[in-house]
Design a protein around this motif. Structure first.
Motif, mmCIF file in Angstrom:
data_model
loop_
_atom_site.group_PDB
_atom_site.id
_atom_site.type_symbol
_atom_site.label_atom_id
_atom_site.label_comp_id
_atom_site.label_asym_id
_atom_site.label_seq_id
_atom_site.Cartn_x
_atom_site.Cartn_y
_atom_site.Cartn_z
ATOM 1 N N HIS A 181 2.780 0.624 -9.485
ATOM 2 C CA HIS A 181 2.563 -0.541 -8.617
ATOM 3 C C HIS A 181 1.063 -0.728 -8.350
ATOM 4 O O HIS A 181 0.566 -1.853 -8.323
ATOM 5 C CB HIS A 181 3.342 -0.363 -7.311
ATOM 6 N N GLU A 183 1.086 4.160 -3.050
ATOM 7 C CA GLU A 183 0.666 5.562 -2.900
ATOM 8 C C GLU A 183 1.651 6.527 -3.536
ATOM 9 O O GLU A 183 1.297 7.649 -3.884
ATOM 10 C CB GLU A 183 0.456 5.894 -1.419
ATOM 11 N N THR A 184 2.920 6.087 -3.694
ATOM 12 C CA THR A 184 3.907 6.978 -4.323
ATOM 13 C C THR A 184 4.360 6.450 -5.684
ATOM 14 O O THR A 184 5.121 7.099 -6.372
ATOM 15 C CB THR A 184 5.150 7.115 -3.406
ATOM 16 N N ASP A 185 3.925 5.254 -6.030
ATOM 17 C CA ASP A 185 4.328 4.630 -7.298
ATOM 18 C C ASP A 185 3.066 4.067 -7.967
ATOM 19 O O ASP A 185 2.742 2.884 -7.815
ATOM 20 C CB ASP A 185 5.355 3.512 -6.987
ATOM 21 N N PRO A 186 2.349 4.929 -8.718
ATOM 22 C CA PRO A 186 1.081 4.483 -9.301
ATOM 23 C C PRO A 186 1.229 3.247 -10.188
ATOM 24 O O PRO A 186 0.270 2.484 -10.347
ATOM 25 C CB PRO A 186 0.619 5.692 -10.115
ATOM 26 N N GLN A 198 0.825 -1.217 0.000
ATOM 27 C CA GLN A 198 0.000 0.000 0.000
ATOM 28 C C GLN A 198 0.860 1.270 0.000
ATOM 29 O O GLN A 198 0.622 2.192 -0.778
ATOM 30 C CB GLN A 198 -0.935 -0.013 1.214
ATOM 31 N N GLN A 199 1.877 1.275 0.860
ATOM 32 C CA GLN A 199 2.710 2.494 0.960
ATOM 33 C C GLN A 199 3.411 2.780 -0.351
ATOM 34 O O GLN A 199 3.455 3.902 -0.825
ATOM 35 C CB GLN A 199 3.733 2.335 2.076
ATOM 36 N N ARG A 200 3.938 1.728 -0.960
ATOM 37 C CA ARG A 200 4.629 1.905 -2.248
ATOM 38 C C ARG A 200 3.635 2.372 -3.312
ATOM 39 O O ARG A 200 3.934 3.265 -4.103
ATOM 40 C CB ARG A 200 5.273 0.570 -2.662
#
Ligand SMILES: NC(=O)c1ccc[n+]([C@@H]2O[C@H](COP(=O)([O-])OP(=O)(O)OC[C@H]3O[C@@H](n4cnc5c(N)ncnc54)[C@H](OP(=O)(O)O)[C@@H]3O)[C@@H](O)[C@H]2O)c1
Length: 253
Positions: A110, A105-108, A101-103
């Protein structure tokens, strides 16, 4: 074709190395001589997972390549899989990724990977499979949704959105199959202690792959179409769904 006693004789698994898929195969009443075609990205990993799962030796297991994200290849894949199995009694669709989830949020990109795998690719393959089952006039599709799809939470809304899409798709597909001889079983597990959740703190009412497999097998043999696992998460989520957003947001997780 189902044998005279009703047990499935031919099974296609989309996501052939899945822990929940293999637990389901173990729990099913597969007859001697039944054939299982495991579809996924790594034939070696699927063969190893199937061997570890300890399916009955009288069941013939084979593997085939299928990538949920390769939507252009799905029609040909389904045609080939049905040609290999002949008539298909059961299609299990447990492919999916939890993602990060965290990734996301900054890497669409993914997030797109999660949505394409869990929703777009799986739903597209299920459409092709459902069309063939419709033509056969019998068969059961099993779609593995998640309680994460019932309401968006900050902890996992990217994954949850993919499951919300899949869940709505499956519910509608099931309705469209009424009266065709084909049935769709929509499974909504809560937190499952297993490979996908390894290292995560268990949520309340956590369950096991074996419990999911047993619930799916019972639904396939019976008539249930919506299957929360454990059963108690069904009413709990009805309540959570009705909570105002301000209150829902304050809940842990
Ligand atoms: N475990 C839980 O807590 C839980 C709870 C609720 C719902 N669910 C849902 O239940 C389903 C089964 O979960 P599980 O615990 O059995 O997960 P799992 O053991 O991690 O299996 C997931 C399977 O999906 C396959 N897959 C991933 N991306 C793919 C792609 N692009 N194309 C084809 N196959 C792909 C994986 O293959 P590779 O080996 O190639 O990666 C693996 O075989 C999932 O849809 C999951 O979202 C799980």
């Amino acid at each position: 074709m189902n044998d005279a006693l009703g047990g499935a004789q031919s099974v296609l698994v989309l996501g052939g190395a899945s822990e929940l898929g293999l637990a389901t195969l173990r729990a099913l009443d597969l007859r001697p001589g039944a054939r299982v075609l495991l579809a996924g990205r790594s034939p070696e990993a699927m063969a190893a997972a199937a061997a570890e799962a300890g399916l009955a030796p009288s069941v013939t297991v084979s593997t085939t390549n299928w990538d949920a994200r390769d939507t252009a290849g799905h029609e040909a894949f389904v045609e080939k899989a049905f040609a290999e199995l002949g008539e298909v009694d059961l299609v299990l669709a447990p492919a999916g990724i939890l993602g990060d989830q965290q990734r996301a949020e900054t890497d669409p990109a993914h997030a797109v990977d999660i949505w394409e795998t869990n929703f777009v690719g799986l739903a597209a393959t299920l459409l092709s499979a459902a069309a063939r089952l419709r033509t056969q006039g019998h068969g059961v599709l099993v779609v593995y949704s998640s309680v994460a799809g019932l309401r968006g939470r900050k902890a996992n809304f990217v994954y949850g959105a993919s499951k919300a899409g899949l869940d709505a798709f499956a519910e509608g597909l099931g309705a469209s199959l009424a009266g065709t001889g084909v049935r769709l079983v929509l499974v909504r597990p809560g937190f499952v202690r297993g490979r996908m959740t390894a290292g995560m703190p268990a949520a309340p009412m956590a369950t096991t792959p074996e419990a999911v497999g047993a619930a799916v097998a019972a639904a396939v043999a019976g008539r249930a179409e919506i299957v929360p696992v454990p059963r108690a998460v069904g009413p709990v989520f009805l309540v959570l769904r009705a909570l105002p957003a301000k209150i829902f947001r304050r809940l842990p997780g």
